[in-house]
Scaffold this motif. Structure first.
Motif, PDB file in Angstrom:
ATOM      1  N   ALA A 129       0.823  -1.208   0.000  1.00  0.00           N
ATOM      2  CA  ALA A 129       0.000   0.000   0.000  1.00  0.00           C
ATOM      3  C   ALA A 129       0.858   1.260   0.000  1.00  0.00           C
ATOM      4  CB  ALA A 129      -0.919   0.015   1.220  1.00  0.00           C
ATOM      5  N   LEU A 130       0.323   2.300  -0.614  1.00  0.00           N
ATOM      6  CA  LEU A 130       0.899   3.637  -0.577  1.00  0.00           C
ATOM      7  C   LEU A 130      -0.157   4.549   0.031  1.00  0.00           C
ATOM      8  CD1 LEU A 130       3.074   5.736  -1.285  1.00  0.00           C
ATOM      9  CD2 LEU A 130       1.995   5.942  -3.543  1.00  0.00           C
ATOM     10  N   ASP A 131       0.168   5.164   1.174  1.00  0.00           N
ATOM     11  CA  ASP A 131      -0.757   6.055   1.858  1.00  0.00           C
ATOM     12  C   ASP A 131      -0.303   7.487   1.612  1.00  0.00           C
ATOM     13  OD1 ASP A 131      -2.394   7.478   3.575  1.00  0.00           O
ATOM     14  OD2 ASP A 131      -2.239   6.016   5.198  1.00  0.00           O
ATOM     15  N   ILE A 132      -1.067   8.219   0.805  1.00  0.00           N
ATOM     16  CA  ILE A 132      -0.680   9.597   0.481  1.00  0.00           C
ATOM     17  C   ILE A 132      -1.377  10.603   1.391  1.00  0.00           C
ATOM     18  CG2 ILE A 132      -0.088   9.028  -1.888  1.00  0.00           C
ATOM     19  CD1 ILE A 132      -2.719  10.299  -2.794  1.00  0.00           C
ATOM     20  N   ASP A 133      -2.213  10.116   2.305  1.00  0.00           N
ATOM     21  CA  ASP A 133      -2.910  10.964   3.266  1.00  0.00           C
ATOM     22  C   ASP A 133      -3.587  12.104   2.506  1.00  0.00           C
ATOM     23  OD1 ASP A 133      -3.748  11.476   5.895  1.00  0.00           O
ATOM     24  OD2 ASP A 133      -2.130  12.911   6.195  1.00  0.00           O
ATOM     25  N   ASP A 134      -3.321  13.360   2.864  1.00  0.00           N
ATOM     26  CA  ASP A 134      -3.933  14.464   2.128  1.00  0.00           C
ATOM     27  C   ASP A 134      -2.899  15.239   1.308  1.00  0.00           C
ATOM     28  OD1 ASP A 134      -2.647  15.673   4.242  1.00  0.00           O
ATOM     29  OD2 ASP A 134      -4.333  16.904   4.863  1.00  0.00           O
ATOM     30  N   TYR A 135      -1.760  14.603   1.038  1.00  0.00           N
ATOM     31  CA  TYR A 135      -0.706  15.230   0.226  1.00  0.00           C
ATOM     32  C   TYR A 135      -0.982  15.023  -1.260  1.00  0.00           C
ATOM     33  CZ  TYR A 135       1.625  15.665   4.659  1.00  0.00           C
ATOM     34  OH  TYR A 135       1.917  15.991   5.958  1.00  0.00           O
ATOM     35  N   GLU A 136      -0.315  15.820  -2.089  1.00  0.00           N
ATOM     36  CA  GLU A 136      -0.509  15.777  -3.534  1.00  0.00           C
ATOM     37  C   GLU A 136       0.634  15.032  -4.208  1.00  0.00           C
ATOM     38  OE1 GLU A 136      -3.012  17.114  -5.439  1.00  0.00           O
ATOM     39  OE2 GLU A 136      -4.086  18.066  -3.792  1.00  0.00           O
ATOM     40  N   ILE A 137       0.286  14.104  -5.088  1.00  0.00           N
ATOM     41  CA  ILE A 137       1.247  13.524  -6.020  1.00  0.00           C
ATOM     42  C   ILE A 137       0.745  13.907  -7.400  1.00  0.00           C
ATOM     43  CG2 ILE A 137       2.281  11.448  -6.994  1.00  0.00           C
ATOM     44  CD1 ILE A 137       1.990  10.090  -4.327  1.00  0.00           C
ATOM     45  N   THR A 138       1.548  14.645  -8.135  1.00  0.00           N
ATOM     46  CA  THR A 138       1.138  15.084  -9.457  1.00  0.00           C
ATOM     47  C   THR A 138       2.116  14.545 -10.501  1.00  0.00           C
ATOM     48  OG1 THR A 138       2.334  17.159  -9.148  1.00  0.00           O
ATOM     49  CG2 THR A 138      -0.018  17.176  -8.683  1.00  0.00           C
ATOM     50  N   GLY A 139       1.571  14.339 -11.677  1.00  0.00           N
ATOM     51  CA  GLY A 139       2.382  13.911 -12.812  1.00  0.00           C
ATOM     52  C   GLY A 139       2.515  15.050 -13.803  1.00  0.00           C
ATOM     53  N   SER A 140       3.413  14.854 -14.761  1.00  0.00           N
ATOM     54  CA  SER A 140       3.618  15.875 -15.785  1.00  0.00           C
ATOM     55  C   SER A 140       2.611  15.727 -16.917  1.00  0.00           C
ATOM     56  CB  SER A 140       5.037  15.767 -16.351  1.00  0.00           C
ATOM     57  OG  SER A 140       5.198  14.520 -17.016  1.00  0.00           O
ATOM     58  N   GLY A 141       1.985  14.540 -17.046  1.00  0.00           N
ATOM     59  CA  GLY A 141       1.027  14.305 -18.114  1.00  0.00           C
ATOM     60  C   GLY A 141       1.665  14.066 -19.468  1.00  0.00           C
ATOM     61  N   LEU A 142       2.993  14.020 -19.521  1.00  0.00           N
ATOM     62  CA  LEU A 142       3.691  13.808 -20.787  1.00  0.00           C
ATOM     63  C   LEU A 142       3.787  12.319 -21.104  1.00  0.00           C
ATOM     64  CD1 LEU A 142       6.544  16.402 -20.236  1.00  0.00           C
ATOM     65  CD2 LEU A 142       4.423  16.703 -21.537  1.00  0.00           C
ATOM     66  N   ALA A 143       4.170  12.003 -22.324  1.00  0.00           N
ATOM     67  CA  ALA A 143       4.338  10.598 -22.718  1.00  0.00           C
ATOM     68  C   ALA A 143       5.280   9.912 -21.735  1.00  0.00           C
ATOM     69  CB  ALA A 143       4.890  10.512 -24.137  1.00  0.00           C
ATOM     70  N   GLY A 144       4.920   8.722 -21.293  1.00  0.00           N
ATOM     71  CA  GLY A 144       5.724   7.992 -20.326  1.00  0.00           C
ATOM     72  C   GLY A 144       5.412   8.343 -18.890  1.00  0.00           C
ATOM     73  N   ASN A 145       4.508   9.283 -18.686  1.00  0.00           N
ATOM     74  CA  ASN A 145       4.096   9.667 -17.333  1.00  0.00           C
ATOM     75  C   ASN A 145       2.914   8.790 -16.951  1.00  0.00           C
ATOM     76  OD1 ASN A 145       2.739  12.585 -15.713  1.00  0.00           O
ATOM     77  ND2 ASN A 145       4.227  11.171 -14.907  1.00  0.00           N
ATOM     78  N   ASP A 146       3.213   7.623 -16.386  1.00  0.00           N
ATOM     79  CA  ASP A 146       2.218   6.588 -16.153  1.00  0.00           C
ATOM     80  C   ASP A 146       1.979   6.361 -14.669  1.00  0.00           C
ATOM     81  OD1 ASP A 146       2.188   6.136 -18.942  1.00  0.00           O
ATOM     82  OD2 ASP A 146       3.920   4.806 -18.766  1.00  0.00           O
ATOM     83  N   PHE A 147       0.702   6.133 -14.318  1.00  0.00           N
ATOM     84  CA  PHE A 147       0.314   5.746 -12.965  1.00  0.00           C
ATOM     85  C   PHE A 147      -0.160   4.303 -13.043  1.00  0.00           C
ATOM     86  CE2 PHE A 147      -3.199   5.332  -9.824  1.00  0.00           C
ATOM     87  CZ  PHE A 147      -2.411   5.364  -8.682  1.00  0.00           C
TER      88      PHE A 147
END
Length: 167
Positions: A58-76
């Motif tokens: 598990a990954l607990d991000i609580d109320d913090y932000e994880i953002t991506g760049s949205g560019l090619a190869g930016n995968d979740f």
């Protein structure tokens, strides 16, 4: 290590090219905690070698932000038998939108993965995307993002208290 933290040190946002959490052969459930905002320019992924549902990663991000760049190869990627827990009002929605912003980033959640919306003090927005499974936790409202479509490959369930799901 069973429990690990990525701590915020100082001001600002940590930036990673890739952030991958891997548990090849777990003998116990593992949770990784984020205690600060993070940007990922490449892949954010959780990979678990076990299919035993008691040995999840598990990954607990609580109320913090994880953002991506949205560019090619930016995968979740949430792999088999992995979980992500979000407590913020819109932090998981922001994560999904930033990785799939139309510039080539992708979202992939395995049918045996779980997203847990576990805010207990604020209402949460659930982004429209394709999920493996969803846990709703807490006594707050969990509302589907306006104009969104929700696809669940497995199940949606409550995991404590009396959350209220609204569309």
């Amino acid at each position: 290590n069973r429990t690990q933290y990525i701590y915020k040190r100082g001001n600002g946002t940590y930036t990673f090219n890739n952030l991958k959490f891997v548990s090849n052969d777990p003998t116990y459930a593992q949770t990784k905690y984020i205690t600060g905002n993070i940007q990922v320019n490449g892949e954010l992924s959780l990979t678990n070698g076990s299919t035993n549902e008691l040995l999840y990663l598990a990954l607990d991000i609580d109320d913090y932000e994880i953002t991506g760049s949205g560019l090619a190869g930016n995968d979740f990627v949430l792999g088999n038998n992995t979980r992500i827990k979000a407590s913020g009002a819109e932090n998981f929605k922001n994560l999904i939108e930033s990785f799939a912003s139309g510039n080539g980033g992708t979202i992939n959640m395995h049918e045996n993965s779980v997203v847990q919306f576990d805010a207990t003090a604020v209402d949460q927005i659930i982004p429209g995307t394709t999920y493996g499974n969803i846990y709703l936790y807490g006594s707050t409202k969990k509302k589907l993002a306006e104009g969104s479509t929700l696809v669940i490959k497995g199940w949606i369930n409550t995991n404590g208290y009396t959350p209220k799901f609204t569309v």
